[in-house]
Design a protein around this motif. Structure first.
Motif, short mmCIF file in Angstrom:
data_model
loop_
_atom_site.label_atom_id
_atom_site.label_comp_id
_atom_site.label_asym_id
_atom_site.label_seq_id
_atom_site.Cartn_x
_atom_site.Cartn_y
_atom_site.Cartn_z
N UNK A 288 -4.54 -1.08 38.33
CA UNK A 288 -5.04 0.25 38.31
C UNK A 288 -4.25 1.24 38.43
N UNK A 289 -4.43 2.23 37.73
CA UNK A 289 -3.36 3.42 38.04
C UNK A 289 -4.28 4.76 38.31
N UNK A 290 -3.79 5.53 39.23
CA UNK A 290 -4.35 6.74 39.90
C UNK A 290 -3.60 7.81 40.03
N UNK A 291 -4.08 9.33 39.79
CA UNK A 291 -2.96 10.31 40.01
C UNK A 291 -2.89 10.67 41.48
N UNK A 292 -2.11 11.73 41.56
CA UNK A 292 -1.71 12.16 42.81
C UNK A 292 -2.98 12.65 43.62
N UNK A 295 -7.10 10.09 41.67
CA UNK A 295 -8.34 10.16 40.68
C UNK A 295 -7.99 8.98 39.70
N UNK A 296 -8.92 7.99 39.18
CA UNK A 296 -8.82 6.90 38.20
C UNK A 296 -8.15 7.63 36.80
N UNK A 297 -7.11 6.94 36.57
CA UNK A 297 -6.52 7.35 35.26
C UNK A 297 -6.90 5.97 34.39
N UNK A 298 -6.46 5.01 34.57
CA UNK A 298 -6.81 3.89 33.67
C UNK A 298 -6.30 2.53 34.51
N UNK A 299 -7.17 1.59 34.04
CA UNK A 299 -6.75 0.21 34.55
C UNK A 299 -7.10 -1.10 33.39
N UNK A 300 -6.42 -2.23 33.82
CA UNK A 300 -6.55 -3.24 32.81
C UNK A 300 -6.72 -4.55 33.61
N UNK A 316 0.05 6.60 27.68
CA UNK A 316 -0.57 8.13 28.30
C UNK A 316 0.31 9.32 27.82
N UNK A 317 -0.37 10.27 27.88
CA UNK A 317 0.44 11.67 27.29
C UNK A 317 1.42 12.21 28.57
N UNK A 327 -10.88 15.64 26.66
CA UNK A 327 -11.93 14.83 26.88
C UNK A 327 -11.85 13.42 27.66
N UNK A 328 -11.01 12.47 26.96
CA UNK A 328 -10.76 11.41 27.45
C UNK A 328 -10.18 11.56 28.77
N UNK A 329 -10.69 10.45 29.87
CA UNK A 329 -10.38 10.42 31.14
C UNK A 329 -8.97 10.16 31.27
N UNK A 330 -8.41 9.33 30.25
CA UNK A 330 -6.90 8.99 30.57
C UNK A 330 -6.05 10.18 30.31
#
Length: 450
Positions: A288-292, A295-300, A316-317, A327-330
């Motif tokens: 999983x990846x979370x921001x500073x 907050x959820x960014x992505x997971x696999x 990711x951008x 719009x996309x959460x990622x």
């Protein structure tokens, strides 16, 4: 005679200094020969269960959104707990100009029985009960208890939840009904870390960047370096670009952080090594990846049959303030610079089919993009450093270093004139020789003359 005796004592001191230098030489050489990223200290301690933030204040959630609800101050971290099917309220005061983020991490007991749909839901609402946002986090196909994090937030400039005043955080525990309900009756610990982001000093773009390279990059290759992970957000181990290896036992979770500046982007994947045994475990490894602000960014996740297997996060951008208008959460979650957290969990279900391990996990972290100055905020965030990274962290991203300063310390030792083991010995002997001469001179000066 005194001169001869003094010379003999001086020779003995030289010999003693030489013996001390020879004894210490292996340790000095070992310190200089440390590989990149290896600290000079002893091996890291064996990781334990989830590590809460030091000094976190313990609070009790209220049953209703009233003035009795425990207050939360942005920038501080809190501990609490939630019972089965519990609904708890906490309150905080917000100004009209700041965006608020309230991440909640639920930590069930290691022996808890959980279903795929168990987890938590977090929402933020104003004093009238109008919801600003909500998010949930569940354990998923791994059927394994682990720390899960959900983020509630209040964005300025939206139609709802505007203005200064009291807001309430609602934490709900999600429990599936059925035969396992009794086993899930215990309380889950919570870590709550509210943060705020000030508005901009000058208005900027209000649309998300339209173009960025969304192609999946080739995974990094090369020799993996050992990097044990932390056991919580506050103990996350720093990673730069590179290939990193660790070992996990079934049921363990490890935390890492990758510092990203404005304009930089991240791609990560995880490999689970092979193991003897036959069978299949769904959701055996979760990345999983979370921001500073957590907050959820992505997971696999990946299913496992005992053969080596990989799972990769979506591309990711680059980190940009204007991503929040996407719009996309990622995309919208990659909205500020700071530490981005990689969380790796190995399902407890692996033990029944493939044994207790440990299992080898390899992380491949790639960073790119061009760093640039961030937006000008009209105030200070809370905590102060949540959206900034140090110069040392920036260098660790570019060089693949650990970010803990060990590479810099080792390079400083070696770089001063290309110090080798022989040079170190001469320097040590020289230092002790000077010290001994000074001590001898002081002693001679204090003796009365015949």
């Amino acid at each position: 005679m005194r001169a001869r005796g003094g010379t003999t004592a001086w020779t003995r001191r030289q010999a003693l200094a030489a013996r001390r230098a020879l004894i210490l030489l292996p340790a000095l050489c070992a310190a200089l020969a440390l590989p990149a990223g290896a600290p000079a200290a002893a091996a890291p301690p064996v990781p334990g269960p989830y590590t809460f933030a030091p000094g976190a204040r313990t609070v009790t959630g209220a049953q209703r959104p009233t003035a009795d609800a425990a207050p939360l101050d942005p920038g501080r971290t809190y501990r609490s707990s939630v019972p089965r099917n519990g609904r708890l309220y906490y309150r905080l005061h917000l100004t009209a100009a700041e965006t608020a983020y309230v991440p909640v991490t639920a930590v069930p007991p290691a022996d808890a029985a959980v279903s795929a749909t168990d987890g938590i839901r977090v929402s933020l609402q104003d004093a009238k009960g109008t919801p600003c946002s909500y998010a949930s986090a569940r354990f998923g196909a791994g059927l394994s208890p682990r720390p899960v994090t959900a983020l509630a937030q209040r964005d300025t400039g939206k139609a709802l939840c505007q203005g200064a005043g009291t807001y309430y955080v609602l934490v709900e525990r999600l429990d599936a009904e059925g035969s396992g309900a009794a086993a899930r009756a215990g309380r889950w610990d919570l870590e709550i870390a509210p943060a705020t982001e000030p508005g901009l000093a000058q208005a900027g773009p209000t649309t998300a960047p339209q173009t960025w390279n969304s192609a999946t990059p080739e995974p990094l290759t090369g020799t993996a370096r050992e990097r044990p992970g932390g056991t919580g957000f506050t103990t996350a181990r720093p990673l730069g670009q590179g290939v990193w290896r660790t070992t996990l036992a079934p049921g363990e979770t490890r935390f890492y952080k990758v510092p990203l500046d404005w304009g930089r982007h991240l791609h990560a994947s995880a490999d689970l090594g092979g193991a003897p045994g036959h069978g299949y475990v769904g959701g055996a490894l979760n990345l999983s990846l979370y921001n500073p602000v957590r907050g959820y960014v992505d997971d696999t996740s990946l299913g496992y049959t005992g053969a080596p297997k990989s799972a990769a996060l979506a591309p990711l951008p680059p980190v940009e303030y204007a991503n929040r208008y996407a719009v996309p959460a990622g995309v919208t979650s990659v909205r500020f610079a700071g530490d981005y957290y990689l969380v790796v969990h190995l399902s407890a279900q692996l033990a029944g089919t493939f044994g207790r391990g440990p299992f080898e996990v390899t992380l491949r972290v790639r960073t790119g993009g061009w760093a640039h100055a961030g937006p000008g905020y009209a105030g200070r965030p809370a905590p102060d450093d949540v959206f900034t990274i140090s110069a040392q962290d920036r260098e660790s991203v570019l060089t693949g270093g650990s970010g803990d300063g060990s590479e810099h310390r080792a390079m400083r030792l070696v770089a001063v004139g290309g110090i080798g083991a022989g040079t170190v010995l001469l320097l040590v002997l020289g230092g002790w020789t000077v010290a001994a001469r000074r001590a001898h001179a002081r002693a001679s000066a204090q003796k009365p003359t015949a």
